[in-house]
Design a protein around this motif. Structure first.
Motif, short mmCIF file in Angstrom:
data_model
loop_
_atom_site.label_atom_id
_atom_site.label_comp_id
_atom_site.label_asym_id
_atom_site.label_seq_id
_atom_site.Cartn_x
_atom_site.Cartn_y
_atom_site.Cartn_z
N ALA A 214 0.83 -1.20 0.00
CA ALA A 214 0.00 0.00 0.00
C ALA A 214 0.86 1.25 0.00
N ALA B 32 0.95 4.09 -2.86
CA ALA B 32 0.71 5.49 -2.50
C ALA B 32 1.86 6.37 -2.97
N ASP C 215 1.65 6.75 -6.72
CA ASP C 215 0.54 7.65 -7.05
C ASP C 215 0.94 9.10 -6.81
N GLN C 216 1.62 9.31 -5.71
CA GLN C 216 2.06 10.66 -5.39
C GLN C 216 3.09 11.15 -6.41
N SER D 95 -0.89 11.10 -9.69
CA SER D 95 -2.09 10.34 -10.04
C SER D 95 -2.28 10.21 -11.55
N ARG E 45 -5.29 5.64 -12.02
CA ARG E 45 -5.72 5.33 -10.66
C ARG E 45 -6.41 3.97 -10.59
N SER F 259 -5.14 0.68 -8.39
CA SER F 259 -6.01 0.01 -7.43
C SER F 259 -6.10 -1.49 -7.75
N THR G 63 -2.83 -3.24 -6.77
CA THR G 63 -2.72 -3.54 -5.35
C THR G 63 -3.33 -4.90 -5.03
#
Lengths: 188, 188
Positions: A85, A89, A92-93, A97, A173, A177, A180
């Motif tokens: 996770a 994250a 994504d940062q 995104s 995004r 997801s 993950t």
DNA sequence: AGGAGATTGTACCGATCGGTACACAGAGTC
DNA sequence: GACTCTGTGTACCGATCGGTACAATCTCCT
């Protein structure tokens, strides 16, 4: 000589954005001076090796960021779910995104690849190894872990390309997801 | 005027390879004349719009190839397993099992994206729609089918990037093989 | 054969490319 | 205040950029 170390970091970030926006070949010295606010004199003083050195240092700085924020945590984490996770994250940062493109992937596709082959390969290699090591600790076999890590990297790169191509960051995004879930799934 | 139609196809193929190898910005007229064997006179006679027209026609030709060999079959096929296998085989053939890069994806990442945004978006949009329509016929819901088609495109693009970055075409072939299984899996 | 139109090579254009030279400006030291 | 030594702006370099002009050539038709 106003705080050289700090300044250089700033300059490298600006350089990164120029290369990201225009590619290695497309990033002309004119664009670079505009983006950095530095004249050619300063630029060649800071980077005697010219554009190639600039790009090399930008790649190195990106590599450093990922080493600190992504790779190292993966290697030392003991909770796989949490570590994955955190990686997602961080990714994504870093890529805003999906609004930001991967300079390393971009260089890999372009004709500048040969000049930076080692940096490009090393970046992905270390990422894959770090992620695979975590996955192996979570119960996968070595080859399963490697394959799954490869899939993760490729998914991220592909999501960036497709998001950009379709002008839709939601694709990125969604892919993160899904990824993950795929990374956390039990061994096949 | 020796067989114009045929010649133009040849020229476009050569142009495609140059753009693939050097990117839109990196493909200089010098490189183009070398690759095509045509002087500037002929080039600008065939493509009065210059480099931009050349790239646009190359993209259109790529689009046409996929339309004929990939998209159309997907839309009309009735055996999903066979249709997906055919798509994967076509993709593998087109990208020379990972040795060849996707020009459309490359353009999408570069700064030339804006000039060809419509062509780039249309290419992926039609691919996704065609694949999703097949998947829906195979029993998935509309949104499942769309999402899975998106995943397929993104996987292919990512595999091309990663293969190139790591200099290992096996990554591409592995990804295609995994993708086949994923596309044929029963609805989640 | 000869004219018409398509096709081509070559010389050339201004602009810009990455890179260099160098004179100058600031800050620190004495 | 002169002497550095690190930075910096600017003018300039040859090369190459994408593109144009045009005369020479080729192909076809009659």
């Amino acid at each position: 000589m106003l705080k050289r170390g700090l300044e250089r970091g700033e300059v490298l970030r600006a350089l990164g954005e120029v290369f990201r926006a225009h590619g290695y070949e497309g990033a002309s010295l004119t664009l670079i001076t505009e983006a950095t606010g530095l004249g050619k004199g300063s630029l060649y003083h800071l980077f005697p090796g010219g554009k190639e050195q600039m790009a090399a240092e930008v790649l190195a700085e990106i590599d450093g960021w990922f080493e600190r924020h992504i790779f190292a945590p993966l290697r030392t984490a003991d909770d796989p779910a949490r570590a994955i996770a955190a990686m997602i994250a961080g990714v994504d940062q870093y890529f805003h995104s999906g609004d930001r493109v991967c300079l390393v992937g971009m260089v890999a596709l372009g004709s500048a690849r040969d000049s930076f082959a080692e940096a490009v390969d090393g970046y992905f290699a270390r990422w894959q190894t770090a992620l695979a090591s975590l996955l192996r600790r979570s119960g996968l076999t070595t080859s399963q872990a490697q394959r799954r890590a490869e899939d993760a990297l490729l998914t991220i790169q592909g999501a960036l390309v497709l998001s950009r191509a379709r002008g839709d960051a939601k694709i990125f995004r969604r892919a993160l997801s899904d990824l993950t879930a795929r990374l956390l799934a039990p061994p096949a």
